[in-house]
Design a protein around this motif. Structure first.
Motif, PDB file in Angstrom:
ATOM      1  N   THR A 182      37.190  34.477  45.254  1.00 47.11           N
ATOM      2  CA  THR A 182      38.029  35.693  44.935  1.00 47.11           C
ATOM      3  C   THR A 182      38.681  36.149  46.245  1.00 47.11           C
ATOM      4  O   THR A 182      38.972  35.511  46.903  1.00 47.11           O
ATOM      5  CB  THR A 182      36.636  36.916  44.729  1.00 47.11           C
ATOM      6  OG1 THR A 182      37.402  38.134  44.403  1.00 47.11           O
ATOM      7  CG2 THR A 182      36.145  37.268  46.008  1.00 47.11           C
ATOM      8  N   SER A 237      34.169  37.708  36.826  1.00 44.61           N
ATOM      9  CA  SER A 237      33.956  38.516  37.705  1.00 44.61           C
ATOM     10  C   SER A 237      32.878  38.679  38.575  1.00 44.61           C
ATOM     11  O   SER A 237      31.851  37.795  38.375  1.00 44.61           O
ATOM     12  CB  SER A 237      34.246  40.012  36.707  1.00 44.61           C
ATOM     13  OG  SER A 237      32.701  39.952  36.075  1.00 44.61           O
ATOM     14  N   ARG A 297      33.135  46.225  40.259  1.00 42.29           N
ATOM     15  CA  ARG A 297      33.581  45.160  39.913  1.00 42.29           C
ATOM     16  C   ARG A 297      34.985  44.647  40.175  1.00 42.29           C
ATOM     17  O   ARG A 297      35.827  45.293  40.127  1.00 42.29           O
ATOM     18  CB  ARG A 297      33.274  44.982  38.314  1.00 42.29           C
ATOM     19  CG  ARG A 297      33.454  43.850  37.582  1.00 42.29           C
ATOM     20  CD  ARG A 297      33.277  43.861  36.310  1.00 42.29           C
ATOM     21  NE  ARG A 297      31.885  44.244  35.882  1.00 42.29           N
ATOM     22  CZ  ARG A 297      30.887  43.362  35.777  1.00 42.29           C
ATOM     23  NH1 ARG A 297      30.865  42.432  36.010  1.00 42.29           N
ATOM     24  NH2 ARG A 297      29.676  44.158  35.506  1.00 42.29           N
ATOM     25  N   PRO A 312      37.565  40.839  40.024  1.00 40.48           N
ATOM     26  CA  PRO A 312      37.903  39.759  39.607  1.00 40.48           C
ATOM     27  C   PRO A 312      37.407  38.513  40.534  1.00 40.48           C
ATOM     28  O   PRO A 312      37.202  38.608  41.492  1.00 40.48           O
ATOM     29  CB  PRO A 312      39.345  39.414  39.414  1.00 40.48           C
ATOM     30  CG  PRO A 312      39.911  40.792  39.593  1.00 40.48           C
ATOM     31  CD  PRO A 312      38.728  41.567  40.256  1.00 40.48           C
TER      32      PRO A 312
END
Length: 378
Positions: free
Chosen positions: A256, A286, A301, A303
């Motif tokens: 991420t 996610s 949350r 990605p």
């Protein structure tokens, strides 16, 4: 003794030498700075039982000599002096400092009671000061803070040919950084432990001034650059090796963006009392961050990409995770996860594709940060 120097040059030199002075000492003279003036050079030295510092700067020297004055008091004086030329002299039992109409008189300490500075150990090679400072900063966040376990408060400095390895651990996290350096001999080797606090101070003090010489012997490490010389006593013991600990078989990989993740960790963990766990639920494209219990909860949350499993739920100490993420400057961070309550390896990468395409068995990135995950929230 008498010399003339610009206030800025004097203040910088006094500040650099005074950083090694002890906050408290049963030996009063160890709170002093030794000033020696001769042949157009002013040398300022300070020491305690763990470290020493010596710096030389240009100055006009009408009358050579030396004097020992209280270092922190002299530093305070330098900070409030007006800009411009400063004249300093020993007059009887006082050290006088005058400049732009302001004048100070400081009592002197007995020179005969002041110990000699330790010599610089044998120089083994040189390392770029900017790269060295960055590497020390990368690993020092993982060093221990418990003085009852002194070895764990240090940074391992390992030399193997033209590669330098810095490592630190407090038993719950383990940071390693490798970088190149220029050894005097091709077979140069060493494995010592230096106080993380001292090494951080030393690395910062040199800034990006060029190549700093590294010197080592059985009891101390020394560093020298452009008229600045410092030594520090080595810590006893050895830090554990990281090789086997960092080896992971078939980990799950999660990737991420680093900065959004760091911001989310800080945001969500405001409800985490006493560093209670911050849960990461990776699934599909996610990751869901969750913290808190019962009434006070938070979530966000982001990605993310996951490879090696359909989902993975782990949790971390939020303070440790914040430190780890801050030690990287890459835009993307990769987690290699072994499962809840097991090891998690963090590395930085330029792109998400680079992070996911890194083949197992390839050379590890120069900066690696291992965290022990904790059991997820229930």
């Amino acid at each position: 003794m008498e010399f003339r120097i610009e206030r800025g040059a004097l203040a910088d030199a006094v500040s650099w030498a005074a950083r090694v002075l002890p906050t408290r000492s049963p030996v009063p003279v160890l709170g002093g700075l030794l000033l020696e003036a001769a042949d157009g050079r002013l040398c300022i030295s300070g020491l305690d039982y763990e470290a020493s510092a010596r710096i030389e700067v240009d100055a006009e020297i009408p009358r050579s000599g030396k004097v020992l004055v209280m270092g922190r008091r002299l530093l305070d004086v330098c900070r409030v002096l007006p800009e411009g030329a400063v004249e300093c002299a020993v007059e009887g039992s006082r050290f006088t400092v005058t400049g732009s109409g302001a004048g100070f008189g400081l009592s002197v300490l007995p020179l005969d009671d002041y110990p000699s500075l330790p010599p610089l150990p044998e120089v083994l090679g040189a390392v770029d000061s900017g790269e060295f400072a960055a590497a020390v900063a990368d690993v020092t966040v993982a060093a221990g803070r418990d003085d009852t376990l002194p070895t764990l408060t240090g940074i391992r400095l390992g030399l193997d040919g033209d590669r330098m390895t810095l490592a630190a651990t407090d038993r719950y996290r383990f940071a390693v950084r490798t970088l190149g350096w220029k050894p005097e001999a091709a077979d140069a080797s060493a494995d010592v432990v230096v106080s993380a606090r001292r090494l951080t101070e030393i690395a910062r003090s040199f800034g990006r001034a060029g190549m700093v010489s590294l010197a080592l012997d059985s009891g101390s490490a020394g560093f020298e650059l452009a008229g600045m010389r410092t030594t520090v006593r080595l810590l006893d013991g050895r830090l554990p090796r990281h090789d086997k600990l960092f080896a992971m078989q078939a980990p799950v990989t999660a990737v991420t963006e680093r900065e959004p993740l760091a911001e989310a960790v800080k945001r969500v963990s405001v409800v985490a009392d006493n560093d209670s766990p911050l849960q990461f639920a990776f699934q599909g494209d996610s990751v869901l961050l969750q913290a808190g219990y019962e009434d006070d909860v938070a979530s966000q949350r982001l990605p993310a990409a996951l490879a090696g499993a359909a989902e993975m739920v782990v949790a971390f100490n939020p303070s440790y995770l914040v430190d780890a993420l801050a030690s990287f400057d890459a835009p993307v961070v990769r987690f290699r996860l072994m499962g809840p309550g097991q090891r998690a390896m963090l590395t930085g990468h330029a792109t998400q594709e680079d992070a996911l395409d890194t083949a197992e068995g390839a050379s590890p990135p120069p900066h690696q940060h291992l965290l022990m995950s904790v059991r997820p929230l229930v």
